[in-house]
Motif scaffolding. Structure first.
Motif, PDB file in Angstrom:
ATOM      1  N   LYS A   9       0.847  -1.192   0.000  1.00 53.42           N
ATOM      2  CA  LYS A   9       0.000   0.000   0.000  1.00 53.42           C
ATOM      3  C   LYS A   9       0.886   1.248   0.000  1.00 53.42           C
ATOM      4  N   LYS A  10       0.699   2.112  -0.974  1.00 49.67           N
ATOM      5  CA  LYS A  10       1.510   3.327  -1.059  1.00 49.67           C
ATOM      6  C   LYS A  10       1.286   4.246   0.135  1.00 49.67           C
ATOM      7  N   LYS A  11       0.126   4.228   0.707  1.00 48.70           N
ATOM      8  CA  LYS A  11      -0.197   5.167   1.788  1.00 48.70           C
ATOM      9  C   LYS A  11       0.383   4.768   3.133  1.00 48.70           C
ATOM     10  N   ARG A  12       0.878   3.567   3.256  1.00 56.46           N
ATOM     11  CA  ARG A  12       1.515   3.161   4.513  1.00 56.46           C
ATOM     12  C   ARG A  12       2.916   3.737   4.543  1.00 56.46           C
ATOM     13  N   SER A  13       3.176   4.596   5.507  1.00 62.43           N
ATOM     14  CA  SER A  13       4.427   5.351   5.509  1.00 62.43           C
ATOM     15  C   SER A  13       5.648   4.528   5.892  1.00 62.43           C
ATOM     16  N   LYS A  14       5.493   3.413   6.571  1.00 64.22           N
ATOM     17  CA  LYS A  14       6.654   2.657   7.060  1.00 64.22           C
ATOM     18  C   LYS A  14       7.091   1.525   6.133  1.00 64.22           C
ATOM     19  N   ASN A  15       6.504   1.422   4.959  1.00 61.23           N
ATOM     20  CA  ASN A  15       6.841   0.328   4.065  1.00 61.23           C
ATOM     21  C   ASN A  15       8.153   0.618   3.333  1.00 61.23           C
ATOM     22  N   PRO A  16       9.181  -0.233   3.500  1.00 62.82           N
ATOM     23  CA  PRO A  16      10.471   0.027   2.844  1.00 62.82           C
ATOM     24  C   PRO A  16      10.388  -0.086   1.312  1.00 62.82           C
ATOM     25  N   GLN A  17       9.411  -0.815   0.803  1.00 63.54           N
ATOM     26  CA  GLN A  17       9.263  -0.951  -0.648  1.00 63.54           C
ATOM     27  C   GLN A  17       8.813   0.357  -1.287  1.00 63.54           C
ATOM     28  N   LYS A  18       8.161   1.193  -0.509  1.00 63.04           N
ATOM     29  CA  LYS A  18       7.645   2.445  -1.047  1.00 63.04           C
ATOM     30  C   LYS A  18       8.769   3.337  -1.560  1.00 63.04           C
ATOM     31  N   LYS A  19       9.899   3.354  -0.851  1.00 61.95           N
ATOM     32  CA  LYS A  19      11.032   4.171  -1.285  1.00 61.95           C
ATOM     33  C   LYS A  19      11.527   3.714  -2.655  1.00 61.95           C
ATOM     34  N   LEU A  20      11.611   2.423  -2.853  1.00 62.01           N
ATOM     35  CA  LEU A  20      12.029   1.874  -4.138  1.00 62.01           C
ATOM     36  C   LEU A  20      11.035   2.257  -5.245  1.00 62.01           C
ATOM     37  N   LEU A  24      11.952   4.430  -8.537  1.00 63.90           N
ATOM     38  CA  LEU A  24      11.683   3.933  -9.887  1.00 63.90           C
ATOM     39  C   LEU A  24      10.858   4.941 -10.681  1.00 63.90           C
ATOM     40  N   LYS A  25       9.803   5.498 -10.068  1.00 64.81           N
ATOM     41  CA  LYS A  25       8.975   6.504 -10.752  1.00 64.81           C
ATOM     42  C   LYS A  25       9.823   7.718 -11.132  1.00 64.81           C
TER      43      LYS A  25
END
Length: 132
Positions: A9-20, A24-25
């Motif tokens: 989920k993009k809205k979850r602030s603690k997800n380490p995958q979000k930074k990646l 990429l974007k």
């Protein structure tokens, strides 16, 4: 155009995958490559049928298609939208714009600016306005 199926989920602030994801974007946009992302969980929701239209219109516009056409003669009118995003991890704010939809339905350009580049956004809008 890359289509990204996100396993988080993009809205979850603690997800380490979000930074990646955002790296990429950013990399794709630096090379003027648009992409479309959808959270994997959204695809399997019962309400997905209501999301697919928005996804399709965004995808088509990014591929320089015509997602819609006004039933009116062509006019040199400039339609644009401005949106904002704040990265919760870095507290960095971004201002994006979808400048240059003319009433013929063609998407013309996209730009993205950080919070300290509002003068660039204003200048970009002025340049587009002068060109019409």
């Amino acid at each position: 155009m890359p289509f990204l199926s996100l396993l988080f989920k993009k809205k979850r602030s603690k997800n380490p995958q979000k930074k990646l994801y955002y790296q990429l974007k950013e990399l794709l946009l630096e090379h003027e490559i648009t992409s479309q992302a959808v959270e994997n969980s959204t695809i399997f929701e019962r309400s997905f049928k209501w999301s697919i239209t928005n996804i399709a219109v965004a995808h088509l516009a990014k591929l320089t298609g015509i997602p819609w056409k006004l039933n009116a003669p062509f006019k040199r009118e400039l339609l644009f939208g401005v949106g904002a995003f704040k990265n919760m991890e870095s507290s960095m704010q971004y201002i994006g714009n979808t400048i240059c939809f003319f009433n013929d339905g063609y998407f013309k350009e996209f730009g993205c600016y950080s919070q300290n580049e509002l003068f660039l956004l204003a200048g970009d809008i002025e340049l587009k306005h002068q060109r019409i």
